[in-house]
Write a protein that holds these residues in place. Structure first.
Motif, PDB file in Angstrom:
ATOM      1  N   SER A 179       0.688  -1.087   0.040  1.00 36.53           N
ATOM      2  CA  SER A 179      -0.053  -0.040  -0.018  1.00 36.53           C
ATOM      3  C   SER A 179       0.875   1.418   0.093  1.00 36.53           C
ATOM      4  N   ALA A 180       0.405   2.370  -0.300  1.00 41.01           N
ATOM      5  CA  ALA A 180       0.810   3.574  -0.116  1.00 41.01           C
ATOM      6  C   ALA A 180       0.273   4.366   1.116  1.00 41.01           C
ATOM      7  N   THR A 181       1.194   5.113   1.932  1.00 38.87           N
ATOM      8  CA  THR A 181       0.793   5.592   3.021  1.00 38.87           C
ATOM      9  C   THR A 181       1.457   7.227   3.239  1.00 38.87           C
ATOM     10  N   SER A 182       0.542   7.869   4.052  1.00 34.81           N
ATOM     11  CA  SER A 182       1.252   9.342   4.343  1.00 34.81           C
ATOM     12  C   SER A 182       1.898   9.062   5.785  1.00 34.81           C
ATOM     13  N   ARG A 183       1.682   7.783   6.430  1.00 33.12           N
ATOM     14  CA  ARG A 183       2.297   7.992   7.540  1.00 33.12           C
ATOM     15  C   ARG A 183       3.908   7.630   7.653  1.00 33.12           C
ATOM     16  N   LYS A 184       4.572   8.192   8.595  1.00 39.06           N
ATOM     17  CA  LYS A 184       5.962   8.142   8.634  1.00 39.06           C
ATOM     18  C   LYS A 184       6.405   6.751   8.702  1.00 39.06           C
ATOM     19  N   PRO A 185       7.628   6.207   8.063  1.00 43.64           N
ATOM     20  CA  PRO A 185       8.008   4.966   8.349  1.00 43.64           C
ATOM     21  C   PRO A 185       8.460   4.684   9.748  1.00 43.64           C
ATOM     22  N   ARG A 186       8.066   3.494  10.335  1.00 40.74           N
ATOM     23  CA  ARG A 186       8.507   2.879  11.659  1.00 40.74           C
ATOM     24  C   ARG A 186       9.979   2.455  11.563  1.00 40.74           C
TER      25      ARG A 186
ATOM     26  N   GLU B   8       1.265  13.598   2.132  1.00 43.60           N
ATOM     27  CA  GLU B   8      -0.435  13.680   2.261  1.00 43.60           C
ATOM     28  C   GLU B   8      -0.738  14.464   0.897  1.00 43.60           C
ATOM     29  N   GLU B   9      -0.051  15.290   0.717  1.00 45.78           N
ATOM     30  CA  GLU B   9      -0.440  15.871  -0.572  1.00 45.78           C
ATOM     31  C   GLU B   9      -0.369  15.166  -1.927  1.00 45.78           C
ATOM     32  N   GLU B  10       0.709  14.313  -1.972  1.00 46.93           N
ATOM     33  CA  GLU B  10       0.933  13.381  -3.067  1.00 46.93           C
ATOM     34  C   GLU B  10      -0.265  12.413  -3.022  1.00 46.93           C
ATOM     35  N   PHE B  11      -0.545  11.886  -1.868  1.00 48.46           N
ATOM     36  CA  PHE B  11      -1.673  11.052  -1.670  1.00 48.46           C
ATOM     37  C   PHE B  11      -2.956  11.587  -2.230  1.00 48.46           C
ATOM     38  N   LYS B  12      -3.231  12.949  -1.813  1.00 48.57           N
ATOM     39  CA  LYS B  12      -4.473  13.361  -2.606  1.00 48.57           C
ATOM     40  C   LYS B  12      -4.484  13.450  -4.055  1.00 48.57           C
ATOM     41  N   LYS B  13      -3.233  13.889  -4.499  1.00 52.07           N
ATOM     42  CA  LYS B  13      -3.117  13.968  -5.822  1.00 52.07           C
ATOM     43  C   LYS B  13      -3.485  12.630  -6.573  1.00 52.07           C
ATOM     44  N   ARG B  14      -3.117  11.638  -5.705  1.00 49.51           N
ATOM     45  CA  ARG B  14      -3.089  10.395  -6.512  1.00 49.51           C
ATOM     46  C   ARG B  14      -4.675   9.758  -6.285  1.00 49.51           C
ATOM     47  N   ILE B  15      -5.323  10.339  -5.109  1.00 45.82           N
ATOM     48  CA  ILE B  15      -6.896  10.030  -5.356  1.00 45.82           C
ATOM     49  C   ILE B  15      -7.595  10.597  -6.642  1.00 45.82           C
TER      50      ILE B  15
ATOM     51  N   LEU C 296      -7.310   1.411  -5.610  1.00 46.62           N
ATOM     52  CA  LEU C 296      -8.517   0.707  -5.825  1.00 46.62           C
ATOM     53  C   LEU C 296      -9.603   0.781  -4.606  1.00 46.62           C
ATOM     54  N   GLU C 297      -8.824   1.091  -3.696  1.00 45.61           N
ATOM     55  CA  GLU C 297      -9.442   1.655  -2.231  1.00 45.61           C
ATOM     56  C   GLU C 297      -8.467   2.705  -1.407  1.00 45.61           C
ATOM     57  N   TYR C 298      -9.078   3.480  -0.509  1.00 43.90           N
ATOM     58  CA  TYR C 298      -8.096   4.158   0.424  1.00 43.90           C
ATOM     59  C   TYR C 298      -8.845   4.725   1.602  1.00 43.90           C
ATOM     60  N   THR C 299      -8.126   5.136   2.580  1.00 43.38           N
ATOM     61  CA  THR C 299      -8.966   5.445   3.699  1.00 43.38           C
ATOM     62  C   THR C 299      -8.016   6.228   4.666  1.00 43.38           C
ATOM     63  N   ASN C 300      -8.587   6.995   5.756  1.00 46.01           N
ATOM     64  CA  ASN C 300      -8.057   7.761   6.449  1.00 46.01           C
ATOM     65  C   ASN C 300      -8.035   7.106   7.938  1.00 46.01           C
ATOM     66  N   TYR C 301      -6.844   6.602   8.332  1.00 46.47           N
ATOM     67  CA  TYR C 301      -6.859   5.786   9.718  1.00 46.47           C
ATOM     68  C   TYR C 301      -5.949   6.485  10.651  1.00 46.47           C
ATOM     69  N   ALA C 302      -6.463   6.503  11.661  1.00 40.43           N
ATOM     70  CA  ALA C 302      -5.789   7.338  13.017  1.00 40.43           C
ATOM     71  C   ALA C 302      -4.895   8.238  12.403  1.00 40.43           C
ATOM     72  N   GLY C 303      -5.358   9.214  11.663  1.00 41.54           N
ATOM     73  CA  GLY C 303      -4.930  10.338  11.129  1.00 41.54           C
ATOM     74  C   GLY C 303      -3.841  10.262  10.023  1.00 41.54           C
ATOM     75  N   ASN C 304      -3.761   9.108   9.271  1.00 42.38           N
ATOM     76  CA  ASN C 304      -2.849   9.146   8.127  1.00 42.38           C
ATOM     77  C   ASN C 304      -3.755   8.300   7.033  1.00 42.38           C
ATOM     78  N   TYR C 305      -3.247   8.694   5.955  1.00 37.44           N
ATOM     79  CA  TYR C 305      -3.840   8.074   4.479  1.00 37.44           C
ATOM     80  C   TYR C 305      -3.181   6.566   4.611  1.00 37.44           C
TER      81      TYR C 305
ATOM     82  N   ILE D 109      -5.622  -4.600   4.753  1.00 33.94           N
ATOM     83  CA  ILE D 109      -6.089  -3.444   5.005  1.00 33.94           C
ATOM     84  C   ILE D 109      -7.135  -3.406   6.180  1.00 33.94           C
ATOM     85  N   GLU D 110      -7.411  -2.339   6.739  1.00 32.44           N
ATOM     86  CA  GLU D 110      -8.407  -2.219   7.616  1.00 32.44           C
ATOM     87  C   GLU D 110      -9.792  -1.978   7.189  1.00 32.44           C
ATOM     88  N   ILE D 111     -10.922  -2.225   8.041  1.00 30.15           N
ATOM     89  CA  ILE D 111     -12.336  -2.446   7.904  1.00 30.15           C
ATOM     90  C   ILE D 111     -12.913  -1.668   6.944  1.00 30.15           C
ATOM     91  N   GLU D 112     -12.666  -0.337   6.819  1.00 30.89           N
ATOM     92  CA  GLU D 112     -13.513   0.584   5.898  1.00 30.89           C
ATOM     93  C   GLU D 112     -12.782   0.042   4.381  1.00 30.89           C
TER      94      GLU D 112
END
Ligand code: 5GP
Length: 226
Positions: free
Chosen positions: A41-48, A62-69, A75-84, A106-109
């Motif tokens: 997946s792609a994410t806007s969260r910082k790597p652990r 986050e900007e790049e993520f929104k551009k890709r949306i 195929l699907e995307y969500t915002n989970y605990a503050g990250n895309y 992936i998470e439930i949504e």
């Protein structure tokens, strides 16, 4: 007599964070590396710490993520605990056509959205053995602040109530045990009657009639060999 679809299947695996799905998925991939593929997946969260670009996620802003949306990249995307988080469309169809199973972690949504798009996908929910154990695992990871852990716990607690939307639930009390159960589920899914494409006669009708009528029918298949 029966020809079933030889395409791969989409396997959606969800679990509250801390339920141990990472380890389970790693084992599932090791068990059948040729015929299984994990969508990254792609994410806007910082790597652990220890996570790698292109292995755990594709890390984007986050900007790049929104551009890709907007570009219909996901195929699907969500915002989970503050990250895309989002599943790239790329490669999925190609893998399925080649008979390779595609795992979406992936998470439930996101799982709900996949269900609307692809109802025949397989939906598996992994549960931690108890909420106490979930807290222990979340804290044990030691990679997040307390505030983030609480946010994740609340999200996880909400998710546990959504389990009935899935086809199967597997309790992760012991990793190998959970992996075995998922392997059985995947095998069983391949035998579903809705995967049958064609039922056909593999022997001529006259031949079957003759066999039925023949009193000396040799059911050993050995013929005159002995
Ligand atoms: P984490 O930050 O712990 O890696 O992931 C948080 C949650 O996001 C997990 O439940 C994970 O399964 C989910 N997730 C990861 N990638 C995707 C994705 O592409 N789409 C959706 N909907 N959820 C994802």
């Amino acid at each position: 007599m029966i020809r079933s679809k030889n395409t791969g299947q989409i396997i959606v695996i969800s679990a509250p964070s801390g339920a141990g799905k990472g380890t389970i998925i790693k084992k599932l991939l090791e068990n059948n590396s040729k015929n299984r593929w994990l969508s990254v997946s792609a994410t806007s969260r910082k790597p652990r710490e220890g996570e790698k670009e292109g292995v755990n996620y594709y890390y984007i802003t986050e900007e790049e993520f929104k551009k890709r949306i907007k570009e219909d990249y996901f195929l699907e995307y969500t915002n989970y605990a503050g990250n895309y988080y989002g599943t790239p469309k790329e490669y999925i169809k190609e893998k399925i056509t080649k008979g390779i199973d595609v795992i979406l972690e992936i998470e439930i949504e996101g799982a709900n959205n996949i269900k609307k798009l692809i109802p025949e996908a397989l939906f598996i929910f992994i549960m931690p053995p108890s909420l106490k154990e979930l807290v222990r695992r979340l804290k044990g990871r030691g990679t997040e602040t307390n505030e983030k852990i609480i946010k994740r716990f609340n999200a996880a607690y909400k998710e546990v109530n959504e389990v009935t939307k899935y086809n199967y639930v597997v309790i992760n009390d012991e990793v190998d045990n959970a992996v075995d159960k998922i392997e059985s589920i995947i095998k069983a899914e391949r035998c579903r009657v809705d995967r049958i494409e064609e039922v056909y006669l593999d022997t001529k009708e006259e031949e079957i009639h003759e066999l039925l009528m023949n009193d000396n029918f040799d059911n050993t298949g050995l013929g005159d060999k002995i």
